[in-house]
Enzyme design. Structure first.
Site, short mmCIF file in Angstrom:
data_model
loop_
_atom_site.label_atom_id
_atom_site.label_comp_id
_atom_site.label_asym_id
_atom_site.label_seq_id
_atom_site.Cartn_x
_atom_site.Cartn_y
_atom_site.Cartn_z
N ASP A 51 -26.77 13.97 -43.68
CA ASP A 51 -27.56 13.88 -42.43
C ASP A 51 -26.67 14.24 -41.24
O ASP A 51 -27.03 15.04 -40.37
CB ASP A 51 -28.10 12.46 -42.21
N LEU A 65 -32.18 16.04 -42.11
CA LEU A 65 -32.45 15.76 -43.52
C LEU A 65 -33.64 14.80 -43.56
O LEU A 65 -33.48 13.60 -43.43
CB LEU A 65 -31.22 15.17 -44.21
N THR A 108 -34.30 11.13 -46.47
CA THR A 108 -32.95 10.64 -46.82
C THR A 108 -32.99 9.67 -48.00
O THR A 108 -32.13 9.73 -48.89
CB THR A 108 -32.29 9.96 -45.61
N THR A 156 -46.81 7.96 -47.98
CA THR A 156 -45.42 7.56 -48.17
C THR A 156 -45.12 7.14 -49.61
O THR A 156 -45.95 6.51 -50.27
CB THR A 156 -45.05 6.43 -47.20
N ASP A 191 -39.61 13.95 -36.97
CA ASP A 191 -40.26 14.08 -38.27
C ASP A 191 -41.47 15.00 -38.21
O ASP A 191 -41.81 15.64 -39.20
CB ASP A 191 -40.77 12.71 -38.78
#
Length: 305
Positions: free
Chosen positions: A48, A116, A119, A189, A241
């Site tokens: 990251d 990233l 993660t 999710t 995001d």
């Protein structure tokens, strides 16, 4: 005459995310992820940090007046020389800039960087979920985006795939497809679920639920026809995001908003948290129907978490 700013930013970002993707693979290959816990269920790895340094240093050098906001905050920007990307993508820059972006100035633009995305999945070896996101906002709207998948295996054996979208121009780097008409598939999710998120999904009666990591990877499910909607009833995502995925999705004719159907602002001084969750789909009609079906208690309880 120089190409319009937005085309140069997109073309440099295109090559920069590829370099960041290579760095992410290099860190994984070395085997020492050097994980730091930023908060509950919120990890940061060496990948990251290094990928962000590569992206921001490269974009800053070429576009010093553009505001760039990265997920990992203000981290040290000096980087190895081989991480600095100065070449723009020769193919992308050939496209004609949509006239609405011809005169965009550096001070009108904000670049949102998630070096990233996914993660947790990266740390657990679910590498196909990982994306690198560079989103370009003009004034307060997400208009351009690059989504790079470092672990996508091309048919020729090469690693990595780069998807792009610019409103008014279109998209590239993937094959779009429609989801099955006899099903209703939701993606949500993988690692951050709770009772409110589950209640929101139950209220929509999907035929199938695909649980994957990362906003970028979920939006790719919509673009490639693997799901009808991305539903996330939580304030768990941030502007870095969603800026790039929103721009790419909407350049392809889809829509990404909060759960009430309102677009988020991506201006430089905005709150980073997407407080009213995420709703994305390829169909505006599907989108409107979902907004109507979500019960009000979802919103009330989401704010309490």
């Amino acid at each position: 005459m120089a190409e319009p700013l937005i085309m140069r930013v997109m073309a440099l970002s295109f090559n920069t995310v590829k370099r960041a993707g290579a760095i992410i693979r290099e860190v994984m290959q070395r085997g020492d992820l050097n994980i730091v816990e930023k908060g509950k269920d919120d990890l940061q790895t060496e990948a990251d940090r290094s990928a962000q340094r590569c992206i921001i240093a490269s974009l800053n050098k070429e576009f010093p007046k553009v505001q760039i906001i990265g997920e990992e905050g203000l981290i040290e920007q000096s980087i190895p020389e081989e991480w600095l990307v100065t070449e723009i993508d020769a193919e992308f820059i050939k496209f004609k800039c949509p006239k609405e972006w011809n005169d965009v100035k550096e001070e009108d633009m904000v670049i949102w960087v998630d070096p990233l995305d996914g993660t947790s999945e990266y740390a657990h070896g679910l590498l196909e979920h990982v994306t690198v996101l560079v989103g370009i906002a003009v004034k307060d709207s997400a208009v351009g985006g690059i989504i790079h998948q470092p672990y996508y295996k091309q048919t020729n054996g090469e690693m990595g795939r780069t998807i792009w979208g610019l409103k008014g121009l279109g998209t590239g780097g993937f094959k779009s497809s429609l989801p099955p008409s006899d099903k209703f598939i939701i993606t949500t999710t993988r690692s951050h679920s709770n009772a409110i998120i589950q209640a929101s999904i139950d209220a929509l009666s999907p035929t199938e639920v695909i649980r994957v990591g990362g906003a970028g990877f979920k939006v790719l499910h919509l673009l490639e026809g693997k799901a009808h909607a991305y539903v996330f009833a939580s304030a768990g995502t941030k502007k870095w995001d969603t800026c790039a995925p929103e721009a790419v999705l909407e350049a392809e004719g889809g829509i990404l908003t909060d759960l009430k159907g309102q677009h988020y602002s991506y201006s430089k001084d905005v709150d980073h948290v997407n407080v009213n969750g995420i709703l994305a789909s390829m169909s505006h009609m599907c989108h409107d129907n979902i907004v109507k079906k979500l019960p009000s208690h979802i919103f009330e309880n989401m704010q309490k978490i």
